[in-house]
Design a protein around this motif. Structure first.
Motif, PDB file in Angstrom:
ATOM      1  N   SER A 175     -58.825   8.946  10.209  1.00 46.17           N
ATOM      2  CA  SER A 175     -58.407   9.953  11.503  1.00 46.17           C
ATOM      3  C   SER A 175     -59.453  11.069  11.707  1.00 46.17           C
ATOM      4  O   SER A 175     -60.330  11.271  11.199  1.00 46.17           O
ATOM      5  N   THR A 176     -58.951  11.495  13.115  1.00 50.05           N
ATOM      6  CA  THR A 176     -59.980  12.445  13.987  1.00 50.05           C
ATOM      7  C   THR A 176     -59.242  13.590  14.311  1.00 50.05           C
ATOM      8  O   THR A 176     -57.608  13.574  15.163  1.00 50.05           O
ATOM      9  N   GLY A 177     -59.787  14.646  13.925  1.00 46.72           N
ATOM     10  CA  GLY A 177     -58.764  15.728  14.682  1.00 46.72           C
ATOM     11  C   GLY A 177     -57.719  16.666  13.823  1.00 46.72           C
ATOM     12  O   GLY A 177     -57.064  17.660  14.101  1.00 46.72           O
ATOM     13  N   PHE A 178     -57.134  16.093  12.609  1.00 50.63           N
ATOM     14  CA  PHE A 178     -56.483  16.372  11.660  1.00 50.63           C
ATOM     15  C   PHE A 178     -57.243  16.668  10.572  1.00 50.63           C
ATOM     16  O   PHE A 178     -57.728  16.158   9.373  1.00 50.63           O
ATOM     17  N   PRO A 179     -56.360  18.409  10.036  1.00 52.96           N
ATOM     18  CA  PRO A 179     -57.405  18.477   8.538  1.00 52.96           C
ATOM     19  C   PRO A 179     -56.452  18.219   7.702  1.00 52.96           C
ATOM     20  O   PRO A 179     -55.888  19.545   6.382  1.00 52.96           O
ATOM     21  N   ILE A 180     -56.171  17.215   7.312  1.00 53.56           N
ATOM     22  CA  ILE A 180     -55.293  16.873   6.138  1.00 53.56           C
ATOM     23  C   ILE A 180     -55.983  16.019   4.796  1.00 53.56           C
ATOM     24  O   ILE A 180     -57.288  16.406   5.288  1.00 53.56           O
ATOM     25  N   LYS A 181     -55.221  16.527   3.924  1.00 54.82           N
ATOM     26  CA  LYS A 181     -55.728  15.814   3.006  1.00 54.82           C
ATOM     27  C   LYS A 181     -54.567  15.356   1.803  1.00 54.82           C
ATOM     28  O   LYS A 181     -53.262  15.433   1.688  1.00 54.82           O
ATOM     29  N   LYS A 182     -54.717  13.637   1.581  1.00 49.33           N
ATOM     30  CA  LYS A 182     -53.871  12.407   1.122  1.00 49.33           C
ATOM     31  C   LYS A 182     -53.401  12.845   1.784  1.00 49.33           C
ATOM     32  O   LYS A 182     -51.779  12.601   1.805  1.00 49.33           O
ATOM     33  N   GLY A 183     -53.226  12.854   2.838  1.00 47.87           N
ATOM     34  CA  GLY A 183     -52.075  12.389   4.029  1.00 47.87           C
ATOM     35  C   GLY A 183     -51.270  13.431   4.678  1.00 47.87           C
ATOM     36  O   GLY A 183     -50.592  13.401   6.037  1.00 47.87           O
ATOM     37  N   VAL A 184     -51.579  14.772   4.105  1.00 51.40           N
ATOM     38  CA  VAL A 184     -50.295  16.327   4.031  1.00 51.40           C
ATOM     39  C   VAL A 184     -51.340  17.121   4.611  1.00 51.40           C
ATOM     40  O   VAL A 184     -52.091  17.087   3.882  1.00 51.40           O
TER      41      VAL A 184
END
Ligand SMILES: Nc1ncnc2c1ncn2[C@@H]1O[C@H](COP(=O)(O)OP(=O)(O)O)[C@@H](O)[C@H]1O
Ligand SMILES: O=C(CO)[C@@H](O)[C@H](O)COP(=O)(O)O
Length: 576
Positions: free
Chosen positions: A40-49
């Motif tokens: 993904s681009t643009g989302f500061p997620i870790k392990k999807g969350v």
């Protein structure tokens, strides 16, 4: 080339979106995958969350899932999928997560423009940009209110199939009405992750699925309707009828034709205008649809978490377990246990063993497997020797409700004497077999009321045990699983391993579109099922003597869990 029909099953899980395409013979012909962290681009997620640790919140950006859907559809197109052959679409969504749609949602869904991506057009459809995730544990106060609503946990479990759980959508919605009252007022509809998938393809808000609705603590399973009293509690300071409108109706038929795909998909990807959307369900209900599961079979999903699934005609709710409506077959139920400590907990022991041996082999499980298989069951040198058993929870656990921690015991099956002690234990070596035993003894303890004797004087046990998920590759684990759970015909893994729930969703679409009047899912899939191609026996199940010895261990295990729970309660330790 033949123009035979194809069916897509989407699996929108915590860490990835998969799209899997099958033909009418149930064979997989295309798979596309979008890994949230990696792709993904643009989302500061870790392990999807994303997390807000201060409030124990775990949530996912809904726009991330739009980006994922755009990319998975593009990837299927690049692989050469002829979308005009796709006759049905269904899906599997991570359970309990909710999506909050604003007043413009229906309008934006209806007027999707084929020249733009979903991510370009739909973020404005949401009144709230995030979906609470199943790992969220911010709702203790709301859970206490839900449990009290009908008189206690037992009564709530009787009515809705489960006691209140942090992750269940009802307690999450009640907390939402309190934390974001203005946003709640601006919310026109609430979807589950499953009905969100169906809504994207329909171009209008899809109803909840008859099985996944049971993951909300709001649906009265016996009455086949929302429980008014609990719904009233869930609406908080807002109108009950307003919440009912936000939730919508729940059709009973899991194979219902919800409608054709929106023209967006015909114009942008070349779908046929008569491609039909079938209700998407939860990821666990979809997993039991990956094969013609019989009521006497058990499925164990060895993923990040561990889930244990059975299809059963008996509705026997208990606060420690979950019951859901079966996703396709009225009169059947799905029994489920869900543990937070599965693969991760085993990995800790694996790594400790590799560290102690100063050896990290190319196959990182090699040392763990070898030691687990060389160790005596329950660490006993003889059958009258004390048994070694323990609880290994690097993360807070749901079953039973305990904080993170490690507890080790010895149990004498002759005297019933239980001692909390590390003496006699050689860590980490003894833990390889002990952690696998601990996880499977817990499954046997909680599922024993649902199994029956297969005949010939054999003790009650499943007919077969099917393993799915990442851990199903591990034959040492499979061997111990068979010794503990039994299974007269043995322990099997699905050829499709990690993709079982996307496959189950695709099979749901096949059944929804190709069933004869009155034909059950089990009958249709059973007729087309090619056993030798789709599954493989990887371990023996029932072994006389060993199974019975583990039966004695189950009694000690139950005693050990009770002891630890009481200790934790006495110390007043927070369990989230
Ligand atoms: N050979 C193996 N033996 C034991 N466990 C394994 C093996 N390979 C992968 N795993 C475990 O599988 C888990 C991931 O499973 P998967 O079903 O892909 O997860 P998810 O629940 O996130 O979809 C990891 O926790 C990993 O420890
Ligand atoms: O909460 C539950 C079941 O009650 C979990 O099993 C979720 O449904 C997990 O989904 P994944 O994203 O891990 O597949």
């Amino acid at each position: 080339m033949s123009q035979s029909p194809l069916y897509i099953g989407f699996d929108l899980s915590t860490q990835q979106l998969k799209g899997l395409v099958v033909n009418s013979d149930l064979k997989v012909v295309y798979i596309a995958k979008f890994d949230f962290d990696a792709d993904s681009t643009g989302f500061p997620i870790k392990k999807g969350v994303l997390t807000n640790e201060a409030e124990h919140e775990v949530f996912a950006p809904v726009a991330l899932w739009l980006q994922a859907m755009d990319t998975v559809l593009d990837s299927l197109r690049k692989q050469g999928l002829d979308f005009s052959r796709v006759k049905g679409i269904s899906g599997a969504g991570q359970q309990h997560g909710s999506v909050y749609w604003g007043n413009e949602a229906e309008n934006l869904l209806r007027s999707l423009d084929a020249s733009k991506s979903l991510q370009d057009q739909l973020p404005a459809a949401f009144s709230h940009p995030y979906s609470p995730n199943w790992q969220d544990s911010s709702t203790q106060k709301e859970c206490d209110e839900f449990d009290a609503a009908l008189g206690g946990q037992e009564q709530l479990a009787q009515a809705t199939g489960s006691k209140a759980h942090h992750r269940f959508t009802g307690p999450q919605i009640l907390r939402f009405t309190r934390k974001h009252p203005e946003v709640y007022s601006r919310t026109a509809r609430i979807s589950l992750v499953s009905s969100f998938i169906a809504s994207l393809f329909l171009g209008q808000i899809a109803p909840f699925d008859i099985s996944d609705v049971c993951g909300m603590n709001l649906w009265n399973i016996k009455k086949g309707a929302y429980d008014e009293q609990i719904l009233k509690l869930c609406s908080g300071k807002f109108e009950l009828n307003d919440l009912k409108q936000k939730l919508g109706e729940v059709p009973e038929d899991g194979g219902l034709h919800l409608g054709s795909v929106h023209p967006y998909y015909t114009q942008r990807y070349g779908f046929s205008p008569d491609c039909t959307v079938i209700p998407a369900t939860g990821d666990n209900p979809a997993t039991i649809l990956a094969l013609p599961l019989r009521p006497s079979d058990a499925m164990v999903s060895l993923g990040t978490s561990t889930t244990f699934l059975m299809s059963t005609p008996s509705y026997m709710p208990d606060p420690a377990t979950h019951f859901f409506n079966h996703p396709t077959t009225a009169g059947l139920y799905m029994f489920m246990l869900c543990y937070k400590n599965g693969g991760l907990a085993r990995e800790y022991v694996r790594d400790a063993i590799n560290d102690s041996l100063k050896d990290t082999p190319a196959q990182p499980w090699a040392n763990f497997d070898k030691i687990a298989l060389e160790s005596q069951p329950l660490g006993q040198k003889s059958s009258t020797d004390s048994m070694k058993m323990g609880l290994f929870f690097p993360r807070p656990e749901i079953v039973p409700n305990l904080p993170s921690g490690q507890w080790r015991f010895t149990y004498n099956p002759e005297t019933g004497d239980l001692q909390e002690t590390t003496s006699g234990w050689t860590a980490p070596h003894d833990e390889a077999r002990a952690i696998v035993e601990s996880q499977f003894l817990s499954l046997r303890l909680r599922s024993r009321g649902l199994t029956s004797s297969p005949g010939n004087g054999l003790p009650a046990q499943p007919r077969r045990v099917y393993l799915v998920g990442g851990g199903s590759k591990n034959e040492a684990i499979a061997k111990i699983a068979g010794e503990i759970l039994g299974g007269v015909e043995g322990v099997y893994k699905l050829d499709i391993g990690d993709n079982a729930c996307a496959l189950g969703a695709a099979y749901k679409a096949v059944w929804g579109m190709e069933r004869a009047p009155g034909q059950t899912f089990e009958n249709l899939i059973g007729q087309r099922w090619q056993e030798e191609q789709f599954i493989e026996k990887i371990a023996d199940g029932y072994q006389k003597g060993v199974f019975e010895q583990y039966g004695k261990a189950v009694d000690g295990f139950e005693k050990m869990e009770d002891y630890v729970v009481q200790q934790v309660l006495a110390k007043g330790i927070e369990t989230v």
